[in-house]
Design a protein around this motif. Structure first.
Motif, PDB file in Angstrom:
ATOM      1  N   GLU A 119       0.853  -0.884   0.133  1.00  0.00           N
ATOM      2  CA  GLU A 119       0.159   0.256   0.018  1.00  0.00           C
ATOM      3  C   GLU A 119       1.029   1.466   0.381  1.00  0.00           C
ATOM      4  O   GLU A 119       1.656   1.029   0.773  1.00  0.00           O
ATOM      5  CB  GLU A 119      -1.093   0.131   1.321  1.00  0.00           C
ATOM      6  N   ILE A 120       0.500   1.865  -0.671  1.00  0.00           N
ATOM      7  CA  ILE A 120       1.737   3.002  -1.035  1.00  0.00           C
ATOM      8  C   ILE A 120       0.567   4.023  -0.927  1.00  0.00           C
ATOM      9  O   ILE A 120       0.025   4.206  -1.461  1.00  0.00           O
ATOM     10  CB  ILE A 120       2.722   3.266  -2.163  1.00  0.00           C
ATOM     11  N   GLU A 121       1.613   5.859  -0.900  1.00  0.00           N
ATOM     12  CA  GLU A 121       0.609   7.136  -1.576  1.00  0.00           C
ATOM     13  C   GLU A 121       1.500   7.179  -2.057  1.00  0.00           C
ATOM     14  O   GLU A 121       0.840   8.656  -3.033  1.00  0.00           O
ATOM     15  CB  GLU A 121       1.036   8.163   0.038  1.00  0.00           C
ATOM     16  N   ARG A 122       1.961   7.520  -3.662  1.00  0.00           N
ATOM     17  CA  ARG A 122       2.478   7.941  -4.144  1.00  0.00           C
ATOM     18  C   ARG A 122       3.072   7.272  -5.658  1.00  0.00           C
ATOM     19  O   ARG A 122       3.907   5.686  -4.991  1.00  0.00           O
ATOM     20  CB  ARG A 122       4.034   9.236  -4.349  1.00  0.00           C
ATOM     21  N   PHE A 123       2.483   7.370  -6.539  1.00  0.00           N
ATOM     22  CA  PHE A 123       2.701   6.479  -8.253  1.00  0.00           C
ATOM     23  C   PHE A 123       3.796   6.478  -7.831  1.00  0.00           C
ATOM     24  O   PHE A 123       4.848   5.428  -8.243  1.00  0.00           O
ATOM     25  CB  PHE A 123       2.094   7.363  -9.397  1.00  0.00           C
ATOM     26  N   GLU A 124       4.637   7.511  -7.789  1.00  0.00           N
ATOM     27  CA  GLU A 124       6.700   7.086  -7.667  1.00  0.00           C
ATOM     28  C   GLU A 124       6.692   6.212  -7.056  1.00  0.00           C
ATOM     29  O   GLU A 124       8.056   5.584  -7.929  1.00  0.00           O
ATOM     30  CB  GLU A 124       6.833   8.399  -7.383  1.00  0.00           C
TER      31      GLU A 124
ATOM     32  N   ALA B 205       5.147   3.478  -6.202  1.00  0.00           N
ATOM     33  CA  ALA B 205       4.701   2.628  -7.302  1.00  0.00           C
ATOM     34  C   ALA B 205       5.750   2.187  -8.047  1.00  0.00           C
ATOM     35  O   ALA B 205       5.909   0.901  -8.459  1.00  0.00           O
ATOM     36  CB  ALA B 205       3.112   2.649  -7.460  1.00  0.00           C
ATOM     37  N   LEU B 206       5.758   2.667  -9.011  1.00  0.00           N
ATOM     38  CA  LEU B 206       6.765   2.116 -10.364  1.00  0.00           C
ATOM     39  C   LEU B 206       7.674   2.161  -9.624  1.00  0.00           C
ATOM     40  O   LEU B 206       8.754   0.796 -10.135  1.00  0.00           O
ATOM     41  CB  LEU B 206       6.753   3.762 -10.872  1.00  0.00           C
ATOM     42  N   SER B 207       8.790   2.384  -9.126  1.00  0.00           N
ATOM     43  CA  SER B 207      10.226   1.902  -7.596  1.00  0.00           C
ATOM     44  C   SER B 207      10.028   0.861  -7.895  1.00  0.00           C
ATOM     45  O   SER B 207      10.833  -0.038  -8.052  1.00  0.00           O
ATOM     46  CB  SER B 207      10.111   2.679  -6.629  1.00  0.00           C
ATOM     47  N   LEU B 208       8.502  -0.366  -6.636  1.00  0.00           N
ATOM     48  CA  LEU B 208       8.456  -1.345  -6.580  1.00  0.00           C
ATOM     49  C   LEU B 208       8.144  -1.683  -7.327  1.00  0.00           C
ATOM     50  O   LEU B 208       8.529  -3.363  -8.165  1.00  0.00           O
ATOM     51  CB  LEU B 208       6.998  -1.382  -5.997  1.00  0.00           C
ATOM     52  N   VAL B 209       7.663  -1.246  -8.920  1.00  0.00           N
ATOM     53  CA  VAL B 209       7.715  -2.007 -10.382  1.00  0.00           C
ATOM     54  C   VAL B 209       8.988  -2.106 -10.737  1.00  0.00           C
ATOM     55  O   VAL B 209       8.896  -3.576 -11.452  1.00  0.00           O
ATOM     56  CB  VAL B 209       6.391  -1.778 -11.059  1.00  0.00           C
ATOM     57  N   SER B 210      10.162  -1.597 -10.784  1.00  0.00           N
ATOM     58  CA  SER B 210      11.333  -1.932 -11.788  1.00  0.00           C
ATOM     59  C   SER B 210      11.971  -2.808 -10.916  1.00  0.00           C
ATOM     60  O   SER B 210      13.219  -2.663 -11.360  1.00  0.00           O
ATOM     61  CB  SER B 210      11.730  -0.251 -11.736  1.00  0.00           C
ATOM     62  N   GLU B 211      11.841  -2.769  -9.990  1.00  0.00           N
ATOM     63  CA  GLU B 211      11.959  -4.046  -9.578  1.00  0.00           C
ATOM     64  C   GLU B 211      11.354  -5.488  -9.304  1.00  0.00           C
ATOM     65  O   GLU B 211      11.612  -6.533  -8.313  1.00  0.00           O
ATOM     66  CB  GLU B 211      12.656  -4.165  -7.356  1.00  0.00           C
ATOM     67  N   ASN B 212      10.489  -5.274  -9.896  1.00  0.00           N
ATOM     68  CA  ASN B 212       9.685  -6.577 -10.285  1.00  0.00           C
ATOM     69  C   ASN B 212       9.439  -6.644  -9.320  1.00  0.00           C
ATOM     70  O   ASN B 212       8.771  -8.496  -9.245  1.00  0.00           O
ATOM     71  CB  ASN B 212      10.515  -7.905 -11.310  1.00  0.00           C
ATOM     72  N   LEU B 213       8.568  -6.734  -7.937  1.00  0.00           N
ATOM     73  CA  LEU B 213       7.795  -6.136  -6.743  1.00  0.00           C
ATOM     74  C   LEU B 213       5.970  -6.637  -6.706  1.00  0.00           C
ATOM     75  O   LEU B 213       6.181  -7.540  -5.932  1.00  0.00           O
ATOM     76  CB  LEU B 213       8.386  -6.369  -5.538  1.00  0.00           C
ATOM     77  N   GLY B 214       5.987  -6.602  -7.790  1.00  0.00           N
ATOM     78  CA  GLY B 214       5.079  -6.469  -7.841  1.00  0.00           C
ATOM     79  C   GLY B 214       3.712  -5.082  -9.625  1.00  0.00           C
ATOM     80  O   GLY B 214       4.768  -5.195  -9.953  1.00  0.00           O
ATOM     81  N   ILE B 215       3.181  -5.821  -9.629  1.00  0.00           N
ATOM     82  CA  ILE B 215       1.847  -4.646 -10.126  1.00  0.00           C
ATOM     83  C   ILE B 215       1.453  -3.551  -9.695  1.00  0.00           C
ATOM     84  O   ILE B 215       1.126  -3.633  -8.464  1.00  0.00           O
ATOM     85  CB  ILE B 215       1.371  -6.034 -11.577  1.00  0.00           C
ATOM     86  N   ALA B 216       0.649  -2.959 -10.748  1.00  0.00           N
ATOM     87  CA  ALA B 216       0.174  -1.619 -10.469  1.00  0.00           C
ATOM     88  C   ALA B 216      -0.606  -1.311 -11.513  1.00  0.00           C
ATOM     89  O   ALA B 216      -0.978  -1.356 -12.471  1.00  0.00           O
ATOM     90  CB  ALA B 216       0.693  -0.288  -9.368  1.00  0.00           C
TER      91      ALA B 216
ATOM     92  N   GLU C  38      -2.339   6.126 -16.680  1.00  0.00           N
ATOM     93  CA  GLU C  38      -1.810   6.638 -17.917  1.00  0.00           C
ATOM     94  C   GLU C  38      -1.152   8.459 -18.062  1.00  0.00           C
ATOM     95  O   GLU C  38       0.316   7.935 -18.288  1.00  0.00           O
ATOM     96  CB  GLU C  38      -2.623   6.176 -18.839  1.00  0.00           C
ATOM     97  N   ASN C  39      -1.555   9.312 -17.467  1.00  0.00           N
ATOM     98  CA  ASN C  39      -1.033  11.055 -17.823  1.00  0.00           C
ATOM     99  C   ASN C  39       0.435  11.253 -17.524  1.00  0.00           C
ATOM    100  O   ASN C  39       1.191  11.428 -17.218  1.00  0.00           O
ATOM    101  CB  ASN C  39      -1.917  11.819 -17.271  1.00  0.00           C
ATOM    102  N   TYR C  40       0.193   9.524 -16.040  1.00  0.00           N
ATOM    103  CA  TYR C  40       1.696   9.477 -15.362  1.00  0.00           C
ATOM    104  C   TYR C  40       3.225   9.189 -15.600  1.00  0.00           C
ATOM    105  O   TYR C  40       3.602   9.338 -15.501  1.00  0.00           O
ATOM    106  CB  TYR C  40       1.454   9.249 -13.292  1.00  0.00           C
ATOM    107  N   LEU C  41       2.163   8.388 -17.032  1.00  0.00           N
ATOM    108  CA  LEU C  41       4.050   7.721 -17.201  1.00  0.00           C
ATOM    109  C   LEU C  41       4.745   8.896 -18.542  1.00  0.00           C
ATOM    110  O   LEU C  41       5.608   8.449 -18.956  1.00  0.00           O
ATOM    111  CB  LEU C  41       3.691   6.579 -18.258  1.00  0.00           C
ATOM    112  N   GLN C  42       3.167   9.626 -18.557  1.00  0.00           N
ATOM    113  CA  GLN C  42       4.224  10.684 -19.868  1.00  0.00           C
ATOM    114  C   GLN C  42       6.192  11.099 -19.296  1.00  0.00           C
ATOM    115  O   GLN C  42       5.753  11.888 -18.510  1.00  0.00           O
ATOM    116  CB  GLN C  42       3.606  11.644 -19.947  1.00  0.00           C
ATOM    117  N   GLY C  43       6.473  10.759 -20.561  1.00  0.00           N
ATOM    118  CA  GLY C  43       7.945  11.931 -20.232  1.00  0.00           C
ATOM    119  C   GLY C  43       8.837  10.831 -19.635  1.00  0.00           C
ATOM    120  O   GLY C  43       9.910  11.126 -19.495  1.00  0.00           O
TER     121      GLY C  43
END
Length: 298
Positions: free
Chosen positions: A220-225, A227-238, A242-247
């Motif tokens: 459980e997180i408060e910031r999408f940042e 969530a993406l850090s956890l995903v980048s380590e292949n610890l889970g999915i979220a 979509e606009n948060y991914l721009q750039g």
């Protein structure tokens, strides 16, 4: 009965101590006690019961306290409004926001700065619906960009655009190369989701509910940042906007669109309906509306 007396009274109640309130107000304790006694004399009844160890409100004091809090809050707002009356191109613009607006908000601010370059702009994250209402009503923000549809008579909520919540997962994940994914397929995956009180969490859980399934919440997180850090380590999915991914340029993260009417949200601009704001602040609100009117017309 004067505003100063009410302010003294509220301070005493908030601190539940004459000595602490006097220290906070920068006056002597005898002066504070005298001011409260004069207030009681003017009212004709006792509002605070005193003894050697503590104080407590009488029934009349409780009524007066709730009214005084409201009145003093309104006076603070009036004072701020009067400070803004003469401001045309200077002063402070206080904007509340959600994370996913970071891709377009700088564009609006850039256009706004062309006309109001001397404005000091303060950006703060305001997330929950109750926080949005409180922040606007207490004059902590002039306007808020939110995914909460606020239905209050004193708050204007203007829809700006819709955005999807998309699945993000690590490139090495077994589903990363699949063309289509259902929510049912995700029920046993370690899921990353916003903490309780966030609208995004409610939207996601509702989407799973419509598919008669429940996600396996691991983080459980408060910031999408985060969530993406956890995903980048292949610890889970979220599931994130979509606009948060721009750039972004983290190529280890793959995004997938899942077909579900519940995985779409509206982003709104919220502000007080009948509050005076300076021309410079009103111009920002107009600039946000024009930005999306232009996009919609293209």
């Amino acid at each position: 009965m004067e505003l100063k007396q009410l302010n003294y009274f509220v301070s005493v109640v908030n601190h539940m101590s004459f000595s602490k309130a006097a220290e906070k107000l920068h006056i002597s304790q005898p002066s504070l006690s005298k001011a409260i006694k004069n207030l009681e004399r003017d009212l004709g009844f006792q509002i605070i019961e005193r003894n050697t160890r503590n104080i407590r409100l009488t029934e009349a004091g409780e009524v007066l306290y709730s009214r005084a809090i409201h009145l003093l809050s309104e006076m603070t707002i009036v004072k701020k409004e009067m400070e803004e009356v003469k401001l045309v191109g200077k002063g402070e613009l206080q904007i509340g926001m959600i994370e996913s607006v970071k891709y377009w908000l700088p564009k609006v601010i850039s256009r706004y700065n062309e006309k109001f370059s001397d404005m000091h702009i303060r950006l703060t994250e305001v997330l929950g619906g109750d926080n949005v209402k409180t922040s606007l009503r207490k004059y902590e923000t002039h306007a808020i960009i939110t995914n909460q549809q606020i239905k209050e008579v004193d708050i204007e909520t203007v829809p700006l655009y819709k955005e999807k919540l998309v699945l993000v997962l690590h490139e090495s994940h077994l589903m990363a190369k699949k063309e289509s994914i259902t929510l049912k397929e995700l029920e046993s995956e370690p899921f990353i989701i916003s903490t309780k009180g966030f609208q995004t969490r409610e939207d996601i859980l509702h989407a799973f509910e419509l598919e008669d399934t429940i996600p396996t919440v691991k983080y459980e997180i408060e910031r999408f940042e985060t969530a993406l850090s956890l995903v980048s380590e292949n610890l889970g999915i979220a599931l994130i906007p979509e606009n948060y991914l721009q750039g972004r340029h983290d190529f280890s993260i793959v995004s997938k669109t899942i077909e579900s009417p519940a995985l779409e949200r509206t982003v709104y601009l919220a502000y007080m309906k009948n509050r005076y704001v300076s021309p410079s602040i009103e111009a920002f609100i107009k600039e946000v509306k024009l930005f999306f009117e232009y996009i919609a017309s293209r």
